[in-house]
Motif scaffolding. Structure first.
Motif, PDB file in Angstrom:
ATOM      1  N   LEU A 103       0.832  -1.201   0.000  1.00 54.89           N
ATOM      2  CA  LEU A 103       0.000   0.000   0.000  1.00 54.89           C
ATOM      3  C   LEU A 103       0.874   1.262   0.000  1.00 54.89           C
ATOM      4  O   LEU A 103       0.611   2.197  -0.759  1.00 54.89           O
ATOM      5  N   ALA A 104       1.924   1.266   0.810  1.00 51.71           N
ATOM      6  CA  ALA A 104       2.820   2.431   0.876  1.00 51.71           C
ATOM      7  C   ALA A 104       3.550   2.642  -0.444  1.00 51.71           C
ATOM      8  O   ALA A 104       3.711   3.782  -0.895  1.00 51.71           O
ATOM      9  N   GLN A 105       3.965   1.539  -1.073  1.00 56.38           N
ATOM     10  CA  GLN A 105       4.693   1.643  -2.344  1.00 56.38           C
ATOM     11  C   GLN A 105       3.793   2.103  -3.489  1.00 56.38           C
ATOM     12  O   GLN A 105       4.266   2.628  -4.484  1.00 56.38           O
ATOM     13  N   HIS A 109      -1.911   5.005  -6.284  1.00 50.31           N
ATOM     14  CA  HIS A 109      -2.949   4.158  -6.897  1.00 50.31           C
ATOM     15  C   HIS A 109      -2.986   2.818  -6.131  1.00 50.31           C
ATOM     16  O   HIS A 109      -2.418   1.816  -6.593  1.00 50.31           O
ATOM     17  N   PRO A 110      -3.684   2.780  -4.971  1.00 50.91           N
ATOM     18  CA  PRO A 110      -3.675   1.582  -4.124  1.00 50.91           C
ATOM     19  C   PRO A 110      -4.691   0.509  -4.532  1.00 50.91           C
ATOM     20  O   PRO A 110      -5.462   0.032  -3.713  1.00 50.91           O
ATOM     21  N   PHE A 135      -7.639  -4.711   1.366  1.00 47.32           N
ATOM     22  CA  PHE A 135      -7.418  -3.480   0.596  1.00 47.32           C
ATOM     23  C   PHE A 135      -8.662  -2.582   0.602  1.00 47.32           C
ATOM     24  O   PHE A 135      -8.545  -1.361   0.686  1.00 47.32           O
ATOM     25  N   THR A 136      -9.838  -3.174   0.533  1.00 45.42           N
ATOM     26  CA  THR A 136     -11.065  -2.378   0.595  1.00 45.42           C
ATOM     27  C   THR A 136     -11.109  -1.616   1.913  1.00 45.42           C
ATOM     28  O   THR A 136     -11.353  -0.402   1.945  1.00 45.42           O
ATOM     29  N   GLN A 144      -7.628   6.750   2.675  1.00 40.40           N
ATOM     30  CA  GLN A 144      -8.529   7.886   2.449  1.00 40.40           C
ATOM     31  C   GLN A 144      -8.312   9.016   3.455  1.00 40.40           C
ATOM     32  O   GLN A 144      -8.247  10.180   3.047  1.00 40.40           O
ATOM     33  N   PRO A 145      -8.183   8.730   4.758  1.00 36.75           N
ATOM     34  CA  PRO A 145      -7.919   9.837   5.692  1.00 36.75           C
ATOM     35  C   PRO A 145      -6.614  10.572   5.389  1.00 36.75           C
ATOM     36  O   PRO A 145      -6.556  11.800   5.525  1.00 36.75           O
ATOM     37  N   LEU A 146      -5.600   9.848   4.951  1.00 38.23           N
ATOM     38  CA  LEU A 146      -4.335  10.499   4.606  1.00 38.23           C
ATOM     39  C   LEU A 146      -4.498  11.399   3.388  1.00 38.23           C
ATOM     40  O   LEU A 146      -3.988  12.509   3.348  1.00 38.23           O
ATOM     41  N   VAL A 147      -5.207  10.919   2.400  1.00 39.63           N
ATOM     42  CA  VAL A 147      -5.432  11.701   1.187  1.00 39.63           C
ATOM     43  C   VAL A 147      -6.256  12.938   1.524  1.00 39.63           C
ATOM     44  O   VAL A 147      -5.955  14.038   1.052  1.00 39.63           O
TER      45      VAL A 147
END
Length: 166
Positions: A103-105, A109-110, A135-136, A144-147
């Motif tokens: 996810l971090a890498q 686009h996760p 992943f969901t 989403q909170p980070l974005v």
């Protein structure tokens, strides 16, 4: 000439309507309001004791029925134990670490492809459906909170500075 109907004009209230319909039904079938077809509500139709309920069958037939239903209930409990899903648990830490790393890498686009999900599942020793579900949830709870926070920070940074009066 007036037309004769077996049903009178509808009563004003639903309760009256129900009572009227019930009395018409009782009259149509030759029943009195005290006569009830339910053995539970009509003492005249209830057996005097539980043994009276079995008078028509032999004790062997009764025992066979009891055995049949006891076996069916036991089988139901066994099936239920076999079918019941296992208690939910957390994925192994090694698996979640691997998924978080991916996810971090792929922060921008996760969304892993089906092929990537299979590879991740194989590497993490979990099912593909578990990878998909992880992943969901991770996109909702982690990404989403980070974005959203990043977007808020950008908007604040780009907004004109408020004048401070001293």
């Amino acid at each position: 000439s007036s037309s004769s109907s077996s049903f009178p004009i509808a009563p004003a209230t639903p309760e009256a309507s129900a009572a009227s319909a019930a009395s018409q039904w009782h009259a149509q079938f030759g029943l009195t309001p005290q006569t009830d077809l339910s053995p539970m509500q009509n003492p005249a139709m209830q057996p005097d004791s539980m043994s009276d309920a079995y008078d028509e069958g032999s004790s062997d037939e009764v025992q066979d029925l009891q055995d049949k239903y006891e076996t069916a209930v036991q089988k139901l409990h066994q099936d239920k134990e076999g079918i019941m899903p296992k208690k939910r648990g957390k994925l192994p830490k090694d698996a979640t670490d691997l998924l978080k790393q991916w996810l971090a890498q792929h922060f921008n686009h996760p969304y892993p492809t089906d092929h990537e999900k299979k590879d991740l599942a194989s590497s993490a020793k979990i099912e593909v459906s578990q990878v998909t579900n992880w992943f969901t949830n991770a996109r909702k709870r982690l990404w989403q909170p980070l974005v959203s926070d990043k977007a808020k920070y950008k908007r604040r940074r780009l907004a004109p500075a408020e004048e401070v009066t001293t």
